[in-house]
Design a protein around this motif. Structure first.
Motif, PDB file in Angstrom:
ATOM      1  N   PRO A   1       0.835  -1.210   0.000  1.00 21.58           N
ATOM      2  CA  PRO A   1       0.000   0.000   0.000  1.00 21.58           C
ATOM      3  C   PRO A   1       0.867   1.257   0.000  1.00 21.58           C
ATOM      4  N   VAL A   2       0.875   1.954  -1.111  1.00 21.67           N
ATOM      5  CA  VAL A   2       1.695   3.158  -1.275  1.00 21.67           C
ATOM      6  C   VAL A   2       0.812   4.292  -1.753  1.00 21.67           C
ATOM      7  N   MET A   3       0.981   5.468  -1.123  1.00 19.71           N
ATOM      8  CA  MET A   3       0.216   6.646  -1.521  1.00 19.71           C
ATOM      9  C   MET A   3       1.174   7.842  -1.608  1.00 19.71           C
ATOM     10  N   ASP A   4       1.178   8.492  -2.756  1.00 15.74           N
ATOM     11  CA  ASP A   4       2.052   9.648  -2.995  1.00 15.74           C
ATOM     12  C   ASP A   4       3.522   9.310  -2.727  1.00 15.74           C
ATOM     13  N   GLY A   5       3.920   8.102  -3.110  1.00 17.69           N
ATOM     14  CA  GLY A   5       5.312   7.702  -2.965  1.00 17.69           C
ATOM     15  C   GLY A   5       5.727   7.309  -1.572  1.00 17.69           C
ATOM     16  N   ALA A   6       4.764   7.172  -0.652  1.00 14.29           N
ATOM     17  CA  ALA A   6       5.085   6.812   0.732  1.00 14.29           C
ATOM     18  C   ALA A   6       4.302   5.567   1.139  1.00 14.29           C
ATOM     19  N   TYR A   7       4.941   4.704   1.906  1.00  9.76           N
ATOM     20  CA  TYR A   7       4.303   3.477   2.378  1.00  9.76           C
ATOM     21  C   TYR A   7       3.258   3.803   3.440  1.00  9.76           C
ATOM     22  N   THR A   8       2.058   3.212   3.318  1.00  9.67           N
ATOM     23  CA  THR A   8       0.957   3.518   4.235  1.00  9.67           C
ATOM     24  C   THR A   8       0.369   2.266   4.886  1.00  9.67           C
ATOM     25  N   GLY A   9       1.103   1.164   4.840  1.00 11.76           N
ATOM     26  CA  GLY A   9       0.524  -0.100   5.278  1.00 11.76           C
ATOM     27  C   GLY A   9       0.713  -0.445   6.734  1.00 11.76           C
ATOM     28  N   GLY A  10       1.378   0.376   7.504  1.00 11.55           N
ATOM     29  CA  GLY A  10       1.593   0.053   8.898  1.00 11.55           C
ATOM     30  C   GLY A  10       2.753  -0.905   9.104  1.00 11.55           C
ATOM     31  N   MET A  11       2.954  -1.286  10.367  1.00 13.56           N
ATOM     32  CA  MET A  11       4.132  -2.073  10.715  1.00 13.56           C
ATOM     33  C   MET A  11       4.088  -3.492  10.164  1.00 13.56           C
ATOM     34  N   PHE A  12       2.882  -4.042   9.968  1.00  8.70           N
ATOM     35  CA  PHE A  12       2.771  -5.418   9.489  1.00  8.70           C
ATOM     36  C   PHE A  12       1.973  -5.501   8.190  1.00  8.70           C
ATOM     37  N   GLY A  13       2.058  -4.444   7.402  1.00 11.07           N
ATOM     38  CA  GLY A  13       1.360  -4.456   6.121  1.00 11.07           C
ATOM     39  C   GLY A  13       1.939  -5.445   5.128  1.00 11.07           C
ATOM     40  N   TRP A  14       3.159  -5.897   5.389  1.00  4.67           N
ATOM     41  CA  TRP A  14       3.818  -6.864   4.509  1.00  4.67           C
ATOM     42  C   TRP A  14       3.380  -8.295   4.767  1.00  4.67           C
ATOM     43  N   LEU A  15       2.731  -8.533   5.888  1.00  9.60           N
ATOM     44  CA  LEU A  15       2.429  -9.899   6.322  1.00  9.60           C
ATOM     45  C   LEU A  15       1.114 -10.379   5.719  1.00  9.60           C
ATOM     46  N   SER A  16       1.170 -11.503   5.029  1.00  6.54           N
ATOM     47  CA  SER A  16      -0.024 -12.125   4.452  1.00  6.54           C
ATOM     48  C   SER A  16       0.276 -13.607   4.241  1.00  6.54           C
ATOM     49  N   ARG A  17      -0.757 -14.362   3.937  1.00  4.89           N
ATOM     50  CA  ARG A  17      -0.550 -15.780   3.670  1.00  4.89           C
ATOM     51  C   ARG A  17       0.345 -15.988   2.448  1.00  4.89           C
ATOM     52  N   PHE A  18       0.174 -15.109   1.465  1.00  7.51           N
ATOM     53  CA  PHE A  18       0.978 -15.230   0.253  1.00  7.51           C
ATOM     54  C   PHE A  18       2.449 -14.953   0.543  1.00  7.51           C
ATOM     55  N   SER A  19       2.744 -13.927   1.338  1.00 11.39           N
ATOM     56  CA  SER A  19       4.147 -13.618   1.646  1.00 11.39           C
ATOM     57  C   SER A  19       4.786 -14.723   2.483  1.00 11.39           C
ATOM     58  N   VAL A  20       4.013 -15.314   3.412  1.00 14.68           N
ATOM     59  CA  VAL A  20       4.534 -16.436   4.205  1.00 14.68           C
ATOM     60  C   VAL A  20       4.804 -17.634   3.302  1.00 14.68           C
ATOM     61  N   LEU A  21       3.904 -17.871   2.337  1.00 15.69           N
ATOM     62  CA  LEU A  21       4.111 -18.952   1.383  1.00 15.69           C
ATOM     63  C   LEU A  21       5.390 -18.732   0.579  1.00 15.69           C
ATOM     64  N   CYS A  22       5.626 -17.501   0.165  1.00 23.20           N
ATOM     65  CA  CYS A  22       6.853 -17.195  -0.585  1.00 23.20           C
ATOM     66  C   CYS A  22       8.093 -17.384   0.290  1.00 23.20           C
ATOM     67  N   GLY A  23       7.985 -17.049   1.573  1.00 22.91           N
ATOM     68  CA  GLY A  23       9.100 -17.280   2.487  1.00 22.91           C
ATOM     69  C   GLY A  23       9.452 -18.751   2.591  1.00 22.91           C
TER      70      GLY A  23
END
Length: 328
Positions: free
Chosen positions: A137-159
């Motif tokens: 989640p990026v708005m105006d060139g800045a990340y807006t997803g919070g501290m755990f915006g990167w965490l999802s089932r898909f990202s864990v699967l990729c890990g």
């Protein structure tokens, strides 16, 4: 000048994935039951290379920081925890690599540290790749997803998938560099790891195509992208044949080619975005004066010297491991 730095960034990331990938994979394989002589041989197979391999991660960070500062700031803002744990894992495995030979009673602690650091570093790298592929989640060139915006089932699967991929690369490296019991055990591990990686790739790319319609449309508009999966499939076939014939040379090269194919597929699927569907290459680039200034240092001297150093190291330490190393 801009495309020059894009190319250098892509090459640096790919070199890091392949080189640090195999020694992280060897570290992950440390988790499996092994005797002390086998562990010494495994460490001996990566001893001349591992610290130089990690330098390519620094090169990647420097290029991002100087040539694409918006991407650098966005990625670090989004992946604060994954980057910290990745670095802690790399530091821990580096300390364990040296300290395990200094003790006998507590060697098991450093064995676990080496394997655990390798696993954590690899998993976090895969999580970050998965989060980028899914979209931040990026708005105006800045990340807006919070501290755990990167965490999802898909990202864990990729890990988890990258852990399998690095383990496969590590097993192929052990087959190439070692002999005796270490080679035989790694040879038995390759088919199982290869099947796991194949299933992971099918699952991930199917998810990407079905859930992200812009990618699907892009593949329909650019049929030449299918060259990369086709190349990966051909490499997988050669890998299977080389394993059946107990070849020591080709498995590592074929798995490397599979990694290159996967990287090319992912990169070109999101082109021209550096952060998918949020920040393009043109938006992320530093001013032309900065890119030109970097060229005279990083581009003209440091990067070529790194390549020469890497090629020279692999040339000097080519061939099978001999039982004369301090780690053997």
């Amino acid at each position: 000048m801009l495309m020059y730095w894009v190319a250098l960034l892509a090459i640096s990331i790919l070199i890091y994935l392949l080189l640090d990938g195999f020694d992280l994979g060897v570290g992950i394989l440390f988790l499996l039951p092994n005797s002390e002589p086998r562990r010494r041989a495994m460490l001996g197979a990566i001893a001349p290379f591992w610290d130089g391999n990690e330098t390519w991660l620094v090169v990647t960070g420097v290029i991002l920081w100087g040539a694409f500062p918006i991407v650098y700031s966005t990625v670090l803002s989004a992946f604060y925890f994954p980057v910290v744990f990745m670095l802690l894992g790399l530091i821990l495995r580096g300390v364990a690599f040296e300290f395990r030979n200094k003790t006998v009673q507590f060697r098991w602690v450093w064995n676990v540290s080496f394997a655990g650091g390798s696993l954590v570093a690899t998993f976090m790298q895969g999580v970050m790749v998965g989060a980028l592929a899914k979209g931040l989640p990026v708005m105006d060139g800045a990340y807006t997803g919070g501290m755990f915006g990167w965490l999802s089932r898909f990202s864990v699967l990729c890990g988890a998938g990258l852990c399998l991929g690095y383990s496969l690369l590590g097993a192929c490296w052990l087959v190439r560099k070692c002999s005796g019991a270490v080679r035989q055990k790694a040879h038995r591990q390759i088919p199982l790891l290869a099947i796991g990686v194949l299933l992971f790739l099918i699952l991930v790319f199917s998810h990407a195509l079905l859930q992200n319609m812009p990618i699907l449309n892009r593949w329909m508009e650019r049929p030449y992208l299918f060259v990369f999966p086709a190349t990966g499939a051909a490499a997988a076939c050669v890998l299977a044949v080389s394993i059946l014939r107990h070849n020591d040379h080709w498995p590592f090269h074929m798995v490397s080619l599979i990694f290159v194919s996967a990287f090319g597929t992912l990169a070109l699927s999101f082109w021209p975005y550096m952060i998918p569907f949020s920040i393009t290459i043109d938006q992320a680039a530093a001013p032309h004066s900065t890119l030109a200034f970097m060229f005279w240092g990083e581009g003209l001297f440091i990067f070529p010297l790194m390549l020469i150093y890497t090629v020279t190291g692999f040339r000097i330490f080519k061939g099978k491991l001999r039982p004369t190393s301090g780690h053997y």
